[in-house]
Design a protein around this motif. Structure first.
Motif, PDB file in Angstrom:
ATOM      1  N   SER A  14      -7.139   7.851  16.636  1.00 46.08           N
ATOM      2  CA  SER A  14      -8.172   7.510  15.665  1.00 46.08           C
ATOM      3  C   SER A  14      -8.146   8.519  14.515  1.00 46.08           C
ATOM      4  CB  SER A  14      -9.553   7.486  16.321  1.00 46.08           C
ATOM      5  OG  SER A  14      -9.815   8.698  16.992  1.00 46.08           O
ATOM      6  N   PRO A  15      -7.830   8.039  13.325  1.00 44.07           N
ATOM      7  CA  PRO A  15      -7.859   8.911  12.144  1.00 44.07           C
ATOM      8  C   PRO A  15      -9.281   9.017  11.612  1.00 44.07           C
ATOM      9  CG  PRO A  15      -7.106   6.738  11.528  1.00 44.07           C
ATOM     10  CD  PRO A  15      -7.387   6.684  13.001  1.00 44.07           C
ATOM     11  N   LYS A  16      -9.550  10.147  10.987  1.00 42.89           N
ATOM     12  CA  LYS A  16     -10.863  10.316  10.370  1.00 42.89           C
ATOM     13  C   LYS A  16     -10.690  11.067   9.060  1.00 42.89           C
ATOM     14  CE  LYS A  16     -14.014  10.109  14.322  1.00 42.89           C
ATOM     15  NZ  LYS A  16     -13.050   9.372  15.151  1.00 42.89           N
ATOM     16  N   SER A  17     -11.299  10.540   8.002  1.00 44.65           N
ATOM     17  CA  SER A  17     -11.182  11.158   6.687  1.00 44.65           C
ATOM     18  C   SER A  17     -12.567  11.501   6.173  1.00 44.65           C
ATOM     19  CB  SER A  17     -10.475  10.202   5.725  1.00 44.65           C
ATOM     20  OG  SER A  17     -10.323  10.785   4.453  1.00 44.65           O
ATOM     21  N   PRO A  18     -12.997  12.763   6.345  1.00 47.23           N
ATOM     22  CA  PRO A  18     -14.330  13.152   5.877  1.00 47.23           C
ATOM     23  C   PRO A  18     -14.441  13.165   4.354  1.00 47.23           C
ATOM     24  CG  PRO A  18     -13.124  15.050   6.719  1.00 47.23           C
ATOM     25  CD  PRO A  18     -12.291  13.854   7.023  1.00 47.23           C
ATOM     26  N   ASP A  19     -13.333  13.426   3.682  1.00 52.94           N
ATOM     27  CA  ASP A  19     -13.269  13.358   2.228  1.00 52.94           C
ATOM     28  C   ASP A  19     -11.814  13.149   1.856  1.00 52.94           C
ATOM     29  OD1 ASP A  19     -13.849  16.710   2.724  1.00 52.94           O
ATOM     30  OD2 ASP A  19     -11.943  16.050   1.863  1.00 52.94           O
TER      31      ASP A  19
ATOM     32  N   GLY B 182       0.801  -1.220   0.000  1.00 46.50           N
ATOM     33  CA  GLY B 182       0.000   0.000   0.000  1.00 46.50           C
ATOM     34  C   GLY B 182       0.827   1.260   0.000  1.00 46.50           C
ATOM     35  N   ASN B 183       1.990   1.215  -0.636  1.00 49.18           N
ATOM     36  CA  ASN B 183       2.844   2.396  -0.732  1.00 49.18           C
ATOM     37  C   ASN B 183       3.355   2.830   0.631  1.00 49.18           C
ATOM     38  OD1 ASN B 183       4.214   4.286  -2.238  1.00 49.18           O
ATOM     39  ND2 ASN B 183       2.530   5.736  -2.331  1.00 49.18           N
TER      40      ASN B 183
ATOM     41  N   GLU C  44     -10.872   5.435   2.669  1.00 47.00           N
ATOM     42  CA  GLU C  44     -10.852   4.072   3.213  1.00 47.00           C
ATOM     43  C   GLU C  44      -9.509   3.785   3.868  1.00 47.00           C
ATOM     44  OE1 GLU C  44     -11.708   1.096   0.320  1.00 47.00           O
ATOM     45  OE2 GLU C  44     -11.095  -0.553   1.618  1.00 47.00           O
ATOM     46  N   LEU C  45      -9.529   3.246   5.088  1.00 46.86           N
ATOM     47  CA  LEU C  45      -8.304   2.927   5.809  1.00 46.86           C
ATOM     48  C   LEU C  45      -7.600   1.753   5.128  1.00 46.86           C
ATOM     49  CD1 LEU C  45      -6.578   3.455   8.374  1.00 46.86           C
ATOM     50  CD2 LEU C  45      -7.951   1.674   9.498  1.00 46.86           C
ATOM     51  N   ILE C  46      -6.319   1.955   4.746  1.00 40.20           N
ATOM     52  CA  ILE C  46      -5.595   0.874   4.094  1.00 40.20           C
ATOM     53  C   ILE C  46      -4.338   0.464   4.858  1.00 40.20           C
ATOM     54  CG2 ILE C  46      -6.454   1.277   1.770  1.00 40.20           C
ATOM     55  CD1 ILE C  46      -3.900   2.838   1.201  1.00 40.20           C
ATOM     56  N   ILE C  47      -3.778   1.337   5.657  1.00 44.52           N
ATOM     57  CA  ILE C  47      -2.644   0.981   6.502  1.00 44.52           C
ATOM     58  C   ILE C  47      -2.971   1.400   7.924  1.00 44.52           C
ATOM     59  CG2 ILE C  47      -0.223   1.420   7.085  1.00 44.52           C
ATOM     60  CD1 ILE C  47       0.323   1.943   4.141  1.00 44.52           C
ATOM     61  N   ASN C  48      -2.823   0.464   8.833  1.00 47.77           N
ATOM     62  CA  ASN C  48      -3.052   0.745  10.238  1.00 47.77           C
ATOM     63  C   ASN C  48      -1.953   0.026  11.004  1.00 47.77           C
ATOM     64  OD1 ASN C  48      -3.935   1.161  12.820  1.00 47.77           O
ATOM     65  ND2 ASN C  48      -5.998   0.411  12.493  1.00 47.77           N
TER      66      ASN C  48
ATOM     67  N   LYS D 189      14.294  11.354  18.418  1.00 51.41           N
ATOM     68  CA  LYS D 189      15.526  10.972  17.729  1.00 51.41           C
ATOM     69  C   LYS D 189      15.383  11.093  16.214  1.00 51.41           C
ATOM     70  CE  LYS D 189      17.152   7.938  21.388  1.00 51.41           C
ATOM     71  NZ  LYS D 189      17.639   6.590  21.774  1.00 51.41           N
ATOM     72  N   LYS D 190      14.333  11.732  15.787  1.00 53.63           N
ATOM     73  CA  LYS D 190      14.088  12.007  14.355  1.00 53.63           C
ATOM     74  C   LYS D 190      13.604  10.789  13.581  1.00 53.63           C
ATOM     75  CE  LYS D 190      15.285  16.396  13.953  1.00 53.63           C
ATOM     76  NZ  LYS D 190      14.322  17.429  13.491  1.00 53.63           N
ATOM     77  N   PHE D 191      13.319   9.690  14.263  1.00 55.43           N
ATOM     78  CA  PHE D 191      12.882   8.496  13.555  1.00 55.43           C
ATOM     79  C   PHE D 191      11.455   8.676  13.067  1.00 55.43           C
ATOM     80  CE2 PHE D 191      13.455   4.354  12.088  1.00 55.43           C
ATOM     81  CZ  PHE D 191      12.313   3.607  12.337  1.00 55.43           C
ATOM     82  N   LEU D 192      11.232   8.433  11.769  1.00 54.33           N
ATOM     83  CA  LEU D 192       9.931   8.603  11.127  1.00 54.33           C
ATOM     84  C   LEU D 192       9.246   7.258  10.945  1.00 54.33           C
ATOM     85  CD1 LEU D 192      10.529  11.147   8.244  1.00 54.33           C
ATOM     86  CD2 LEU D 192       8.572  11.196   9.780  1.00 54.33           C
ATOM     87  N   LYS D 193       8.002   7.159  11.415  1.00 58.78           N
ATOM     88  CA  LYS D 193       7.305   5.884  11.276  1.00 58.78           C
ATOM     89  C   LYS D 193       5.853   6.136  10.890  1.00 58.78           C
ATOM     90  CE  LYS D 193       6.267   1.638  13.839  1.00 58.78           C
ATOM     91  NZ  LYS D 193       6.436   0.785  12.648  1.00 58.78           N
ATOM     92  N   ILE D 194       5.380   5.356   9.934  1.00 53.43           N
ATOM     93  CA  ILE D 194       4.000   5.530   9.489  1.00 53.43           C
ATOM     94  C   ILE D 194       3.038   5.043  10.568  1.00 53.43           C
ATOM     95  CG2 ILE D 194       3.835   3.279   8.359  1.00 53.43           C
ATOM     96  CD1 ILE D 194       2.187   4.809   6.158  1.00 53.43           C
ATOM     97  N   MET D 195       1.903   5.732  10.644  1.00 53.49           N
ATOM     98  CA  MET D 195       0.852   5.330  11.581  1.00 53.49           C
ATOM     99  C   MET D 195      -0.364   4.816  10.812  1.00 53.49           C
ATOM    100  SD  MET D 195       1.052   8.644  14.063  1.00 53.49           S
ATOM    101  CE  MET D 195      -0.117   8.036  15.263  1.00 53.49           C
ATOM    102  N   PHE D 196      -0.864   5.636   9.902  1.00 51.77           N
ATOM    103  CA  PHE D 196      -2.085   5.313   9.164  1.00 51.77           C
ATOM    104  C   PHE D 196      -1.970   5.776   7.717  1.00 51.77           C
ATOM    105  CE2 PHE D 196      -4.457   4.274  12.911  1.00 51.77           C
ATOM    106  CZ  PHE D 196      -4.105   5.200  13.885  1.00 51.77           C
ATOM    107  N   SER D 197      -2.804   5.140   6.886  1.00 49.79           N
ATOM    108  CA  SER D 197      -2.944   5.593   5.510  1.00 49.79           C
ATOM    109  C   SER D 197      -4.392   5.404   5.077  1.00 49.79           C
ATOM    110  CB  SER D 197      -2.011   4.804   4.597  1.00 49.79           C
ATOM    111  OG  SER D 197      -2.322   5.048   3.253  1.00 49.79           O
ATOM    112  N   TYR D 198      -4.907   6.400   4.371  1.00 44.05           N
ATOM    113  CA  TYR D 198      -6.264   6.343   3.829  1.00 44.05           C
ATOM    114  C   TYR D 198      -6.208   6.538   2.321  1.00 44.05           C
ATOM    115  CZ  TYR D 198      -9.218   6.374   8.003  1.00 44.05           C
ATOM    116  OH  TYR D 198      -9.880   6.030   9.155  1.00 44.05           O
ATOM    117  N   ASN D 199      -6.986   5.736   1.612  1.00 38.89           N
ATOM    118  CA  ASN D 199      -7.137   5.901   0.174  1.00 38.89           C
ATOM    119  C   ASN D 199      -8.611   6.127  -0.127  1.00 38.89           C
ATOM    120  OD1 ASN D 199      -7.688   4.198  -2.658  1.00 38.89           O
ATOM    121  ND2 ASN D 199      -5.949   5.573  -2.698  1.00 38.89           N
TER     122      ASN D 199
END
Lengths: 113, 115
Positions: free
Chosen positions: B65-70, A98-99, B53-57, B40-50
């Motif tokens: 809790s993420p929310k994507s109204p549009d 998923g990128n 729609e939630l695609i990465i959690n 420490k500047k470390f970057l880590k993904i939390m969530f992704s929406y497409n």
């Protein structure tokens, strides 16, 4: 999952010299490798990227090389300038994931005038 | 014009409070992300929406809790804030998750400090 190691963690160079940052990744299926530059107080900004079907890419003073067999890729900055001072991040991503970008730990580059 | 914007830029709050961070992108992208950058500047993904729609959690506490109204907006709500939540949170967006352009554009970040 993917794991990305980045070295060195800090790099100090004299203005005009070259800087090289190296990264290794663990998942051989990773297929996209961007490099980001983060200046103080700002978000990461893409500076160059390379896809798995290419071995080298250059954009002015910046170049990236990819060795898929060894699973490592490198960023080369030539003729460094004080404005190149920043934190640089490598990353790897899987289309199938998923990128999702997995970042290296970052390299703080200081260019001394 | 700002491509990916976040509000607020700084957020200082007490432990146990609930807070939200807002993100908007005007790039017409389909996918948006939240990343956490620790001290420490470390970057880590939390969530992704497409397309909303939630695609990465990733392994993130349920307090987030993420929310994507549009598809142009992705907000992050955090309940019962803890000291360990102090970090810089970055929103990002990209054209899509599959083939095509994968470049992710990052916002300026929100520095959250929990006291």
């Amino acid at each position: 999952g993917e794991n990305v190691e980045q070295h060195p963690s800090t790099l100090s160079v004299q203005e005009g010299d070259s800087a090289v940052i190296k990264c290794t990744y663990s998942d051989s299926a990773s297929n996209y490798f961007p490099w980001y530059k983060q200046e103080l107080g700002k978000g990461p900004q893409l500076i160059i990227d390379i896809r798995s079907n290419v071995g080298e890419k250059k954009d002015q003073r910046i170049a990236v090389t990819l060795n898929k067999t060894a699973k490592h890729f490198s960023l080369h900055i030539t003729e460094t300038q004080p404005e190149d001072s920043a934190v640089y991040f490598c990353a790897a991503t899987l289309k199938a994931a998923g990128n999702k970008l997995t970042f290296g730990g970052g390299t703080r580059v200081l260019v001394k005038p | 014009d700002t491509a990916v914007s976040q509000t607020p830029k700084y957020l200082v709050t007490q432990m146990g409070n609930d807070k939200s961070i807002k993100c908007e992108q005007n790039l017409g992208h389909d996918t948006m992300y939240w990343y956490k950058q620790d001290s420490k500047k470390f970057l880590k993904i939390m969530f992704s929406y497409n397309n909303k729609e939630l695609i990465i959690n990733e392994t993130v506490p349920n307090r987030f809790s993420p929310k994507s109204p549009d598809k142009a907006h992705l907000n992050l709500h955090i309940n019962s804030l803890e000291l360990g939540d102090s970090a810089v949170y970055f929103c990002a967006s990209s054209q899509g998750t599959g083939g095509g352009v994968w470049e992710q554009f990052f916002g300026p970040g929100t520095r959250l400090t929990v006291l």
